[in-house]
Scaffold this motif. Structure first.
Motif, PDB file in Angstrom:
ATOM      1  N   SER A 232     128.114  57.757  -5.030  1.00 28.52           N
ATOM      2  CA  SER A 232     127.543  56.916  -6.137  1.00 28.52           C
ATOM      3  C   SER A 232     127.136  58.193  -7.032  1.00 28.52           C
ATOM      4  N   ASP A 233     126.430  57.853  -8.092  1.00 22.82           N
ATOM      5  CA  ASP A 233     125.637  58.896  -8.846  1.00 22.82           C
ATOM      6  C   ASP A 233     124.646  59.870  -8.194  1.00 22.82           C
ATOM      7  N   ALA A 234     123.608  59.011  -7.480  1.00 23.60           N
ATOM      8  CA  ALA A 234     122.681  59.861  -6.764  1.00 23.60           C
ATOM      9  C   ALA A 234     123.448  60.830  -5.810  1.00 23.60           C
ATOM     10  N   GLU A 235     124.534  60.443  -5.090  1.00 23.14           N
ATOM     11  CA  GLU A 235     124.822  61.336  -3.987  1.00 23.14           C
ATOM     12  C   GLU A 235     125.797  62.439  -4.851  1.00 23.14           C
ATOM     13  N   LEU A 236     126.387  62.105  -5.898  1.00 20.11           N
ATOM     14  CA  LEU A 236     127.060  63.389  -6.620  1.00 20.11           C
ATOM     15  C   LEU A 236     126.028  64.153  -7.111  1.00 20.11           C
ATOM     16  N   ALA A 237     124.906  63.663  -7.555  1.00 18.15           N
ATOM     17  CA  ALA A 237     123.932  64.490  -8.289  1.00 18.15           C
ATOM     18  C   ALA A 237     123.302  65.313  -7.161  1.00 18.15           C
TER      19      ALA A 237
END
Ligand SMILES: Nc1ncnc2c1ncn2[C@@H]1O[C@H](COP(=O)(O)OS(=O)(=O)O)[C@@H](OP(=O)(O)O)[C@H]1O
Ligand SMILES: Nc1ncnc2c1ncn2[C@@H]1O[C@H](COP(=O)(O)OP(=O)(O)O)[C@@H](O)[C@H]1O
Length: 475
Positions: free
Chosen positions: A226-231
């Motif tokens: 997810s975006d959060a995980e990548l961030a």
């Protein structure tokens, strides 16, 4: 073009001393592959060490390649469009990876084929950098985390609310200035475009006293984390001392506030709900989605040959040009086939390209606030959906199905083409010997065998007026 390169994995393994970069061969002479935006994101995140080093680009192959033990030691595995393309790459031993604007991003070297697939190759990536930064036009090409370590990190994937700013107020003040990572947004109509997000980030940093570094990160448009995980992985890579995230779904309260504001902005009728956002960002947010009366619009008429598309398109365009203050561009079918798509035939691939080209030009008109009217047969639902997506990234899209039955179109047979198609002298004729996907997403249907010409145009104009794209005054 002058290029320098740096090898991502030192020969001899990750622990070995880096070797001087080898000379880059003339790129124009090497086989190349064009990556989709999502794969570009994956590649750049991999090269920056954010995604695991072993990368497999191209979803269908992922599992098989993993089972075969590929994707380790810094390799990149890529599925090419054809077996011939893979053969060419293997024969050369190198493959240039480019983005859709043809910018070279990386060179895959020491290529080998992939067991069980005749179209996939694996190799070691070497990042290619443009010596002259083109950061403004291609922020992702310069994605680089060097020199930004051990700082607080703020990830920005949506506009900040007043509540977000209040939360950040204390966090911002001491120590090293933060790094603001602006999520590069994919082409989805509900995502704020990257250019707007960057300007919002600049406003936020200025409001906090300045000093932060702002960097775009290619988080979106990909499968997997997810975006959060990548961030989080980007932040970990930066050894961030503290991480805050303003994402589409976080923190929940502000995200909900954003969703409400976004709905009102997208709707474009009435005042948008911007009270919960800093006053100095209102103008930027309004510019992201103008009110409908000033917003670009693509109107696409689709239907069989002879259904009445061109007649209706012309009638509607004439009315708009003479009765409203809006600019209107009619992408006339014959002119398109003579100029924009000259040389294209009526096989499936040619039609797809024809409709895509029309959609691209129409979306450009809409991007600049105009109304674009086009009337291709556009038989494929998938390509119509692509055009809708293109248009909705910059404005609105209205699909009018001119649903005149085939029998009536054939009876009209204005150009004698139906008769010729029945005799087999005109091949791939829509409705006779080529398919037409009846739209399930039409915003309006007009059957010109039941509705007279003036009423047919009126139905479309009423839709434009009721929808708020045209002012009602001169109905
Ligand atoms: N094989 C075949 N099938 C369908 N139509 C044919 C074909 N060959 C020529 N024509 C003439 O080309 C016109 C359709 O072109 P379009 O650009 O609208 O078609 S498409 O959207 O690319 O499918 C269409 O014009 P309209 O009658 O204005 O629709 C036809 O007159
Ligand atoms: N209600 C109507 N609206 C539009 N065209 C109509 C209508 N009734 C009959 N026609 C006729 O049908 C034909 C449609 O041709 P055209 O607009 O070129 O169709 P297309 O672009 O779909 O091939 C024209 O001759 C037009 O006069």
């Amino acid at each position: 073009m002058t290029l320098v390169s740096d090898r991502q994995t030192p020969p001899g393994g990750p622990g070995a001393a880096p070797q001087p970069a080898a000379a880059v061969p003339p790129l124009g002479e090497l086989p190349d592959a064009t990556l989709t935006p999502a794969l570009v994101h994956d590649l750049l995140l991999g090269l920056a060490g954010v995604l695991p080093r072993g990368q497999v680009l191209g979803a269908p192959l992922v599992r098989r390649a993993r089972r075969a033990g590929l994707g380790g030691a810094g390799e990149v595995t890529l599925v090419l469009p054809t077996a011939e393309a893979a053969q060419r790459a293997l024969a050369s031993g190198r493959l240039v990876l480019r983005d859709q604007e043809h910018t070279p991003l990386a060179l895959l070297e020491e290529l080998t084929g992939v067991a069980g697939s005749d179209a996939a190759v694996t190799g070691l990536p070497r990042r290619l950098r443009l010596r002259e930064s083109r950061a403004a036009a291609h922020p992702e090409v310069d994605f680089d985390l060097e020199g930004l370590h051990h700082r607080p990190v703020l990830v920005m994937g949506r506009p900040a609310t007043n509540a977000d700013l209040a939360d950040l107020a204390g966090w911002w003040t001491d120590g090293e200035p933060p790094v603001v990572l602006v999520a590069e947004q994919s082409d989805r109509h509900d995502r704020v475009c990257t250019a707007t997000l960057l300007r919002l980030a600049e406003a936020l940093v200025a409001g906090m006293g300045g000093g932060a570094d702002i960097l775009t990160v290619p988080l979106e448009g990909r499968d997997g984390p997810s975006d959060a995980e990548l961030a989080r992985r980007v932040a970990a890579r930066l050894h961030a001392v503290d991480v805050r995230m303003l994402l589409d779904d976080a923190p929940a309260g502000s995200a909900d506030t954003w969703h409400r504001a976004r709905s009102s902005l997208l709707d474009g009728r009435g005042e948008p709900h911007l009270d919960a956002f800093p006053a100095d960002t209102h103008e930027l947010l309004r510019a992201w989605r103008l009110p409908r009366s000033r917003r670009g619009l693509v109107v696409m008429f689709t239907g069989f040959s002879g259904s009445g598309k061109s007649t209706l398109a012309r009638d509607v365009a004439d009315w708009v040009a003479t009765h409203s203050s809006r600019t209107v561009s009619l992408l006339d079918g014959d002119r398109v086939r003579q100029l924009l798509s000259s040389g294209l035939g009526f096989d499936e691939a040619s039609r797809e390209l024809n409709v895509r080209r029309i959609g691209y030009v129409a979306a450009e008109v809409a991007r600049h606030g105009g109304i674009a009217i086009c009337s291709p047969i556009a038989p494929a639902a998938t390509v119509r959906a692509e055009v809708r997506a293109m248009a909705e990234c910059v404005g609105d899209f209205l699909l009018v199905h001119v649903s005149t039955p085939l029998e009536e179109c054939e009876r009209r047979d204005l150009k004698g083409l139906y008769a010729a198609a029945r005799q087999g002298t005109v091949p791939h004729f829509t409705g006779i010997s080529a398919p037409y996907d009846v739209p399930v997403d039409a915003d309006l249907r007009v059957d010109t065998s039941r509705v007279e010409r003036p009423q047919a145009a009126r139905m479309v104009l009423d839709t434009l007026i009721d929808g708020g794209w045209l002012s009602e005054e001169r109905r």
